[in-house]
Design an enzyme around this catalytic site. Structure first.
Site, PDB file in Angstrom:
ATOM      1  N   GLU A 288      -3.808  59.861  20.094  1.00  0.00           N
ATOM      2  CA  GLU A 288      -4.516  60.053  21.357  1.00  0.00           C
ATOM      3  C   GLU A 288      -4.078  61.307  22.093  1.00  0.00           C
ATOM      4  O   GLU A 288      -4.869  61.950  22.757  1.00  0.00           O
ATOM      5  CB  GLU A 288      -4.401  58.809  22.245  1.00  0.00           C
ATOM      6  CG  GLU A 288      -2.974  58.297  22.409  1.00  0.00           C
ATOM      7  CD  GLU A 288      -2.896  57.001  23.189  1.00  0.00           C
ATOM      8  OE1 GLU A 288      -3.908  56.316  23.351  1.00  0.00           O
ATOM      9  OE2 GLU A 288      -1.795  56.664  23.643  1.00  0.00           O
ATOM     10  N   ASN A 378       4.529  52.110  33.449  1.00  0.00           N
ATOM     11  CA  ASN A 378       3.371  52.993  33.343  1.00  0.00           C
ATOM     12  C   ASN A 378       2.103  52.187  33.046  1.00  0.00           C
ATOM     13  O   ASN A 378       1.232  52.068  33.899  1.00  0.00           O
ATOM     14  CB  ASN A 378       3.592  54.046  32.259  1.00  0.00           C
ATOM     15  CG  ASN A 378       4.788  54.934  32.562  1.00  0.00           C
ATOM     16  OD1 ASN A 378       5.080  55.211  33.724  1.00  0.00           O
ATOM     17  ND2 ASN A 378       5.485  55.358  31.543  1.00  0.00           N
TER      18      ASN A 378
END
Lengths: 496, 496
Positions: A288, A378
């Site tokens: 990604e 996160n």
């Protein structure tokens, strides 16, 4: 000269300042923004909106590709401008507001946000803010260093603000592969069978009548902070490389391996750099985010192609890549994140997924997101997209931290992001546990033997032994399962 | 007449008794067997092996499609014949041995076992036992009421024993769609874009030289036990149907819906039966097991096509379907389970997945497998394959049971099979919580408001309120998170 980047004449009168553009974003709106791990984010409009929101007490729902750079998430959070945020963030100030409950956060698989929007499972996007290199003659747009969810935002948003970033060369034309699957029930095959397949357009389609503002910027992405390798990350990388070498010896893999996905951070970088002096060759990535290590491996002749949704690199590496695009343009491609991360492609290609855990437990469950069960760090990012569908699902973490007051190998994780059904290999600086073909009790013993820090080995063995005596397929002592976390909270250490 | 079912002359001398065939299975072997939720399992060879194993103290690793019928798993477990078992089971005796640790069980996504075998991530299969309707002239085989992992076992096992079941009509030829994806790194697209697409052969390829024994049987599958609908299952079904009707009103879905996957059991049957008197039409299924309700809906003209890996129905329904195959053969297809359950197809088709939970928590995490964290019930089956990649992921359970001593809606689940990232809709007999677009704190309040049994509402609200005060993205009180399970174990009720 900047105006030449608006190649559709009729749009030239849409140019305005960031402050003017920020006035187009109103209280309660759902805003979709470009930006994926700092790359290709809104440089000026969202920050200008943060300033406006602070004085006017405005709040929006903000969807992005992934995290933003230049402290934009922090500025928005501190301005009280966010009521809801998805699908990912890494900002200290925003995290703090999420954990107090002031900002509502949806921690979403990165492949899914676009799907959910197309399927009307999320509220519609009122306005999109998209960074582009230029606007083409047909009104279609050329993204910059990431694609993220911009194709979906451009297609579905009622209005669009474009940030033309003149710091990005127009030569980025062609590094993106813009493809969207059809809506249900008429979805067809996504025809990718190798990382280097390009199946789409070079520009993002956009109806020019939706463009309500164009702002010029001249500002690079926030650079990636590359922490240097340390003995722990080096040890983790070494375990993984030895594992791959052994898989080749066993005939499970060839020394081309299979397409690699690597999460962000220094462990991923250390593993990739380990390939440099190895016998592996003709490697590929289906990932990604591309970091410095990807381009180092390309330069070293080890990596032949990398597919991802963004390039997030150091300042030096940025110049090296985007200053020499002719050299790199046939070596990588950037795709929409619902293509780069789509489950079917990950299984079809047989991706080797390497992601970072916050903690894992003796049965192979992985926590990627939460500190002590409640506080988010996160977010899950793309780790679930990859791990769940990968040929091999590898998770890494340090065995212990904070002068060994914290063990990252535990009786039970305090939050599960990747279940025991989805995890193949666990690695710490102490060692690697290959869980394939093992039942929970076998996994536990292997993880205790191979992965836990020596300071905690006896304590963890004791938990497992006592739980096993009581019985069960996955033996636990529920009254004690979180005692390590609780001891840390109460006494500052997980040690007994 | 039975010998006519061996259409390849050279195999006719392989016929033997079940007891003789059982002698071909030796201590320590890895055995792959047909059988998926009772359908198409070994009727005599595995039971004969159980008898032999008991007297000779033999142990094997047994892989199947899913659960077996005729108490075969129980017989094997009681004979002490199993050292390891995967990927699924539902047997009381086997479960008990798994929970004592005597049998090692791997609770695997049903789509993955075949993948893991092809990828050499599991030990190789020594011998396969496969039920077939007949052996074709080229040595290829026609499976019966399930396909399961038989294509993989036939391809990879060193030796194969075939059970020709003369109770199954040879007319089943053509109800199977036999397709296998290529091995890595040369895997291509699986070209299914609608449930009714048939992309493969009608028979399973098999090298006749691997056939070491052929046994005749004449015995139907164990029938499905269909529990009648009760007020709770009826209430759950009603909530789901109302939800679908509302999605149509909102324009999110058409009244054809999207392909439905329904787990096993009375809730799934109740939901499907609810479609009978609805406005929905031209429905399809892309599922793993077809139950009575599928054929009832076909008969009612509501369901036009169903794709799965097995047919597990009552005795009456069995006669209705397999006694009238001409009527049903263009209405359903049976596929290998790594095709019926493959992630990419589930996302490509936009499947609506309805599965049963043992318990779920206020943040949307689902436990499908474990009682109080340690003891396994059945296994994850295909629920993860579908839920993780579905257009809509729906989980159902009763709000409370055992005279309300047990709440199935909890502060924290004791085992996570489906994470908060993967769950869209939760339903109990009390009501339905639509979690799409909600952050954890919003989900919690909605689940408390809509799903929890009134006896537990105050208690759950109190947990959530006190945890929220302490803070966090997903507020928990780790010291109290499992107090409900512990209270049940200590005092016989989760009530305070």
């Amino acid at each position: 000269m900047a105006y030449e980047r608006i190649r559709l004449e009729s749009l030239k009168d849409k140019v305005m300042t960031a402050e003017q553009a920020a006035l187009l974003i109103n209280n309660g709106m759902v805003v979709g923004s470009s930006g994926f791990t700092k790359a290709g984010d809104s440089k000026v409009v969202l920050p200008a909106f943060a300033a406006r929101a602070k004085s006017e007490n405005l709040k929006i729902t903000l969807m992005t590709g992934a995290s933003l750079g230049h402290d934009t998430d922090g500025k928005l959070a501190e301005a009280g401008a966010l009521s809801k945020r998805m699908p990912f963030q890494v900002d200290r100030a925003l995290r703090s507001k999420i954990n107090t409950g002031e900002v509502l956060f949806i921690d979403q698989h990165l492949s899914e946000s676009a799907e959910l929007l197309h399927n009307k499972n999320l509220p519609p996007v009122d306005i999109a803010v998209i960074e582009v290199a230029y606007i083409d003659r047909d009104g279609s747009i050329v993204p910059t260093t990431s694609v993220g969810n911009s194709v979906t935002f451009a297609a579905l948003a009622k209005q669009v603000i474009l940030e033309i970033n003149t710091a990005v060369s127009e030569e980025v034309y062609g590094i993106h592969d813009i493809y969207q699957a059809e809506d249900y029930p008429y979805r067809n095959v996504i025809p990718i069978v190798a990382p280097w397949n390009k199946i789409g357009r070079k520009t993002i389609p956009l109806d020019p009548s939706k463009v309500v503002g164009i702002v010029f910027t001249d500002m690079l992405d926030s650079p990636a902070d590359i922490a240097p390798a340390d003995p722990k990350t080096t040890a983790i990388a070494k375990h993984i490389l030895e594992f791959f070498e052994n898989e080749v010896l066993l005939g499970h893999l060839t020394d081309r391996l299979l397409p690699i996905q690597a999460g962000i951070g220094k462990v991923a970088n250390a593993v990739l750099m380990g390939f440099k002096d190895s016998n592996f060759y003709d490697l590929t990535m289906f990932s990604e985010v591309l970091q410095d290590s990807t381009f180092d491996l390309i330069d070293a002749g080890k990596l032949s192609f990398a597919s991802a949704s963004s390039v997030t690199v150091s300042k030096d590496c940025y110049q090296r890549v985007f200053g020499n695009l002719q050299k790199y343009r046939d070596k990588f491609v950037l795709r929409p994140q619902n293509i780069s991360n789509t489950p079917g492609l990950i299984r079809r290609l047989g991706v080797i997924a390497i992601n970072t855990a916050i903690e894992f437990d003796i049965y192979g469950n992985v926590n990627s997101t939460h500190i002590s069960g409640s506080k988010i760090m996160n977010g899950i990012g793309g780790s679930g997209d990859f791990a769940r569908n990968a040929y091999l699902s590898i998770f890494v973490t340090q065995a212990a931290s904070k002068e060994n007051a914290i063990s990252h190998v535990l009786p039970m994780v305090s939050h599960v992001d990747h279940t025991e059904h989805d995890v193949d290999i666990l690695v710490t600086d102490i060692g690697l546990a290959d869980l394939r073909g093992l039942a929970p009790r076998e996994r536990a013993q292997k993880i205790i033997d191979n992965c836990v820090h020596p300071d905690y080995r006896e304590q963890l063995q004791s938990y497992f032994d006592r739980a096993s005596e009581r019985g069960g397929h996955t033996p636990h002592l529920l009254e004690e399962a979180f005692s390590w976390h609780l001891r840390l909270m109460d006494a500052g250490s997980m040690k007994k």
